[in-house]
Design a protein around this motif. Structure first.
Motif, PDB file in Angstrom:
ATOM      1  N   THR A 181      -1.820 -76.931  -9.003  1.00 26.36           N
ATOM      2  CA  THR A 181      -3.248 -76.602  -8.908  1.00 26.36           C
ATOM      3  C   THR A 181      -4.052 -77.165 -10.078  1.00 26.36           C
ATOM      4  N   ILE A 182      -3.829 -78.448 -10.330  1.00 30.12           N
ATOM      5  CA  ILE A 182      -4.748 -79.155 -11.239  1.00 30.12           C
ATOM      6  C   ILE A 182      -6.026 -79.438 -10.449  1.00 30.12           C
ATOM      7  N   HIS A 183      -5.869 -79.652  -9.137  1.00 27.69           N
ATOM      8  CA  HIS A 183      -7.011 -79.745  -8.228  1.00 27.69           C
ATOM      9  C   HIS A 183      -7.196 -78.383  -7.563  1.00 27.69           C
ATOM     10  N   ALA A 184      -8.394 -77.837  -7.742  1.00 29.42           N
ATOM     11  CA  ALA A 184      -8.631 -76.422  -7.453  1.00 29.42           C
ATOM     12  C   ALA A 184      -8.295 -76.002  -6.024  1.00 29.42           C
ATOM     13  N   ARG A 185      -8.586 -76.861  -5.066  1.00 23.84           N
ATOM     14  CA  ARG A 185      -8.500 -76.448  -3.662  1.00 23.84           C
ATOM     15  C   ARG A 185      -7.098 -76.558  -3.085  1.00 23.84           C
ATOM     16  N   GLU A 186      -6.160 -77.068  -3.864  1.00 23.69           N
ATOM     17  CA  GLU A 186      -4.834 -77.362  -3.313  1.00 23.69           C
ATOM     18  C   GLU A 186      -3.938 -76.134  -3.434  1.00 23.69           C
ATOM     19  N   TRP A 187      -4.315 -75.122  -2.683  1.00 27.76           N
ATOM     20  CA  TRP A 187      -3.743 -73.789  -2.834  1.00 27.76           C
ATOM     21  C   TRP A 187      -2.226 -73.739  -2.674  1.00 27.76           C
ATOM     22  N   VAL A 188      -1.683 -74.556  -1.782  1.00 25.66           N
ATOM     23  CA  VAL A 188      -0.267 -74.388  -1.449  1.00 25.66           C
ATOM     24  C   VAL A 188       0.647 -74.854  -2.585  1.00 25.66           C
ATOM     25  N   THR A 233     -13.988 -67.769  -4.359  1.00 31.27           N
ATOM     26  CA  THR A 233     -15.211 -66.963  -4.349  1.00 31.27           C
ATOM     27  C   THR A 233     -16.422 -67.710  -3.796  1.00 31.27           C
ATOM     28  N   ASN A 234     -16.445 -69.035  -3.932  1.00 34.65           N
ATOM     29  CA  ASN A 234     -17.657 -69.770  -3.569  1.00 34.65           C
ATOM     30  C   ASN A 234     -17.412 -70.937  -2.619  1.00 34.65           C
ATOM     31  N   THR A 235     -16.862 -72.000  -3.166  1.00 40.05           N
ATOM     32  CA  THR A 235     -16.816 -73.263  -2.428  1.00 40.05           C
ATOM     33  C   THR A 235     -15.365 -73.646  -2.178  1.00 40.05           C
ATOM     34  N   ARG A 236     -14.918 -73.483  -0.934  1.00 42.21           N
ATOM     35  CA  ARG A 236     -13.501 -73.636  -0.613  1.00 42.21           C
ATOM     36  C   ARG A 236     -12.943 -75.007  -1.004  1.00 42.21           C
ATOM     37  N   LEU A 237     -13.769 -76.047  -0.916  1.00 39.42           N
ATOM     38  CA  LEU A 237     -13.233 -77.393  -1.130  1.00 39.42           C
ATOM     39  C   LEU A 237     -13.482 -77.920  -2.544  1.00 39.42           C
ATOM     40  N   TRP A 238     -13.797 -77.018  -3.473  1.00 36.74           N
ATOM     41  CA  TRP A 238     -13.984 -77.449  -4.859  1.00 36.74           C
ATOM     42  C   TRP A 238     -12.684 -78.047  -5.388  1.00 36.74           C
ATOM     43  N   SER A 243     -16.325 -77.041 -15.972  1.00 37.30           N
ATOM     44  CA  SER A 243     -16.997 -77.224 -17.261  1.00 37.30           C
ATOM     45  C   SER A 243     -18.461 -77.594 -17.031  1.00 37.30           C
ATOM     46  N   TYR A 244     -19.247 -77.432 -18.076  1.00 39.89           N
ATOM     47  CA  TYR A 244     -20.686 -77.694 -17.963  1.00 39.89           C
ATOM     48  C   TYR A 244     -21.148 -78.422 -19.215  1.00 39.89           C
ATOM     49  N   TYR A 245     -21.656 -79.634 -19.018  1.00 36.09           N
ATOM     50  CA  TYR A 245     -22.135 -80.441 -20.141  1.00 36.09           C
ATOM     51  C   TYR A 245     -23.578 -80.843 -19.844  1.00 36.09           C
ATOM     52  N   PRO A 246     -24.531 -80.014 -20.262  1.00 41.44           N
ATOM     53  CA  PRO A 246     -25.931 -80.293 -19.895  1.00 41.44           C
ATOM     54  C   PRO A 246     -26.431 -81.633 -20.406  1.00 41.44           C
ATOM     55  N   GLN A 247     -25.801 -82.161 -21.460  1.00 41.47           N
ATOM     56  CA  GLN A 247     -26.230 -83.478 -21.950  1.00 41.47           C
ATOM     57  C   GLN A 247     -25.862 -84.579 -20.957  1.00 41.47           C
ATOM     58  N   VAL A 248     -24.901 -84.273 -20.060  1.00 41.06           N
ATOM     59  CA  VAL A 248     -24.485 -85.256 -19.043  1.00 41.06           C
ATOM     60  C   VAL A 248     -25.176 -84.969 -17.713  1.00 41.06           C
ATOM     61  N   SER A 249     -25.127 -83.708 -17.297  1.00 41.67           N
ATOM     62  CA  SER A 249     -25.752 -83.326 -16.032  1.00 41.67           C
ATOM     63  C   SER A 249     -26.103 -81.848 -16.078  1.00 41.67           C
ATOM     64  N   THR A 250     -27.297 -81.532 -15.630  1.00 42.69           N
ATOM     65  CA  THR A 250     -27.684 -80.119 -15.605  1.00 42.69           C
ATOM     66  C   THR A 250     -27.431 -79.508 -14.239  1.00 42.69           C
ATOM     67  N   THR A 251     -27.013 -80.332 -13.281  1.00 47.67           N
ATOM     68  CA  THR A 251     -26.817 -79.800 -11.930  1.00 47.67           C
ATOM     69  C   THR A 251     -25.357 -79.778 -11.499  1.00 47.67           C
ATOM     70  N   CYS A 252     -24.519 -80.649 -12.053  1.00 52.64           N
ATOM     71  CA  CYS A 252     -23.140 -80.737 -11.568  1.00 52.64           C
ATOM     72  C   CYS A 252     -22.144 -80.246 -12.607  1.00 52.64           C
ATOM     73  N   TYR A 253     -21.197 -79.474 -12.121  1.00 51.25           N
ATOM     74  CA  TYR A 253     -20.202 -78.850 -12.986  1.00 51.25           C
ATOM     75  C   TYR A 253     -18.845 -79.522 -12.788  1.00 51.25           C
ATOM     76  N   GLY A 254     -18.074 -79.553 -13.874  1.00 53.78           N
ATOM     77  CA  GLY A 254     -16.674 -79.930 -13.758  1.00 53.78           C
ATOM     78  C   GLY A 254     -16.432 -81.425 -13.706  1.00 53.78           C
ATOM     79  N   VAL A 255     -15.153 -81.758 -13.867  1.00 52.14           N
ATOM     80  CA  VAL A 255     -14.712 -83.151 -13.776  1.00 52.14           C
ATOM     81  C   VAL A 255     -13.410 -83.156 -12.979  1.00 52.14           C
ATOM     82  N   ASP A 256     -12.973 -84.352 -12.593  1.00 47.52           N
ATOM     83  CA  ASP A 256     -11.659 -84.464 -11.963  1.00 47.52           C
ATOM     84  C   ASP A 256     -10.608 -84.418 -13.069  1.00 47.52           C
TER      85      ASP A 256
END
Ligand SMILES: [Zn+2]
Length: 431
Positions: A181-188, A233-238, A243-256
């Motif tokens: 689960t380094i990739h959030a949605r890969e539950w199995v 809790t929110n977005t099944r396919l996240w 993470s949140y870096y407002p200096q990079v983007s104020t709308t998008c969270y996280g990185v791969d």
């Protein structure tokens, strides 16, 4: 009716509306099966993936495994036109994703309530995973050491276990490091990690005794707990971190997270768009989650013989490097990977596909900054990406397949552990 008497009804209606609309974010999205005929089709699809922000649920293999691709309503026409223009066969897979997800939620609800299940027979939440690790460490203090590795971006505690009959002090033993689960949605993937602990600690079989005696183990069941919880809790396919870096983007969270390692960072198979699922971040190891994996690797690099970074889904066992160059021991990498794949294939269900084994860049496409490549680059001789079966249902692997995936994958892990250990004996001789 007095207003206060209406309150419970209003609350009930609101709750109903919230739960009914949980997956509405995917309204109008569809998934498509794309039948790749050759390498050129694969390249066309990969270009479209970046251009049309496609979400590739399963990477196809020409002539054999279909790609499964999700497209937004805005890009659907263009996507299908491009496939038709290039005469690439395709068909609709899921027409109504919110409905499909709601049905899956209802099924999981029933699954959980139908009987008491072990933590790895289910899709546990992060808290349940940590509870299991704690209980195992408490019950088997001579065998299991629980490590609090640090905090995620949102301050969740990332834990892993070390399993050893000699308290990690015997350098003649190799270490097997696996994470999930380094990739959030890969539950199995997390159940597979937990089942490995179960087999080694609680449910040791005679035929697995050597695995516990002769090898030390590090198992990190949830690399990316923030993203993982967000998928619940929110977005099944996240897929990304949170993470949140407002200096990079104020709308998008996280990185791969699997593009965030410091190996050919930000060069191949990445997007510069901070909202993309393959955005590697503004800096390598910007994420506390990837730093934790790095630190485990570096602390034990002299003894980690094999690293398995578990993903879902697609029936692949892949090794470095993502830039299409091969490590010096590529024959050995193929040997161990193919032995693992062949073992799993021998136990698979009839409806499952066969594993493909090879260099990640050659089998799929070029990447950079992956955990697999980083492990290889810092000196772990056998560093792999494992893509588990999806059984045609994307990331929503039906729960009745969890036991099978756990069982067959453990058998594959077991043969890879034994074989890589033989190479460890050579490695130690040559030091
Ligand atoms: Zn993945």
């Amino acid at each position: 009716m007095a207003a206060r008497n209406l309150l419970p009804i209003v609350i009930a209606l609101c709750l109903g509306a919230v739960s009914a609309g949980k997956h509405d974010i995917y309204s109008g999205y569809t998934t498509h099966k794309v039948s790749l005929r050759d390498r050129s089709d694969q390249d066309i699809l990969h270009d479209l993936e970046l251009k049309l922000d496609l979400d590739v649920w399963q990477h196809g293999f020409p002539g054999d495994v279909d790609s499964i691709v999700m497209v937004s309503p805005q890009n659907k026409d263009e996507f299908l036109n491009q496939l038709d223009k290039n005469e690439i066969p395709h068909s609709v897979d899921i027409e109504d994703i919110p409905k499909e997800f709601e049905e899956f939620d209802a099924k999981m609800d029933l699954w959980r309530r139908s009987r008491q299940r072990k933590v790895f027979e289910n899709y546990p939440r992060h808290g349940e995973v940590n509870d299991y690790l704690e209980s195992i460490a408490e019950a088997y203090p001579d065998l299991v050491t629980l490590v609090d590795a640090g905090l995620s971006f949102e301050n969740r505690t990332i834990k892993y276990v070390k399993i050893s009959t000699t308290n990690f002090t015997d350098n003649s033993k190799p270490i097997y490091f696996l994470d999930a689960t380094i990739h959030a949605r890969e539950w199995v993937t997390t159940p597979v990690a937990l089942f490995s602990i179960y087999r080694l600690v609680e449910n040791l079989r005679d035929e697995d005794r050597d695995l516990r005696e002769d090898i030390d183990w590090i198992v990190l069941p949830v690399v990316n707990p923030d993203g993982f919880e967000y998928t619940h809790t929110n977005t099944r396919l996240w897929r990304r971190t949170r993470s949140y870096y407002p200096q990079v983007s104020t709308t998008c969270y996280g990185v791969d997270a699997n593009r965030n390692f410091d190996v050919s960072f930000n060069t191949l198979g990445v997007s510069s768009n901070p909202c993309s699922d393959t955005y590697p971040s503004h800096a390598a190891f910007s994420e506390p989650e990837t730093r934790i994996v790095r630190d485990i690797m570096l602390e034990y690099v002299d003894r980690i013989q094999i690293y398995l970074n578990i993903h879902s889904h697609g029936y692949y066992i892949l090794y470095g490097y993502g830039n299409l160059t091969l490590p010096a021991n590529s024959a050995q990498l193929y040997h161990v990977g193919a032995t693992m794949g062949a073992k799993i294939d021998s136990l698979k269900l009839p409806e499952a596909g066969f594993y493909r084994v090879g260099n990640s860049g050659m089998v799929l496409y070029s990447t950079s900054g992956s955990a697999q490549d980083y492990g290889q680059a810092v000196g772990i001789p056998f560093s792999y990406t494992l893509e588990l079966p999806g059984y045609g249902r994307g990331f929503q692997v039906p729960p009745e397949y969890i036991d099978q995936i756990n069982f067959e994958t453990w058998e594959g892990i077991a043969v890879s552990a034994r074989l890589s250990r033989l190479y460890y004996n050579d490695r130690k001789k040559n030091v």
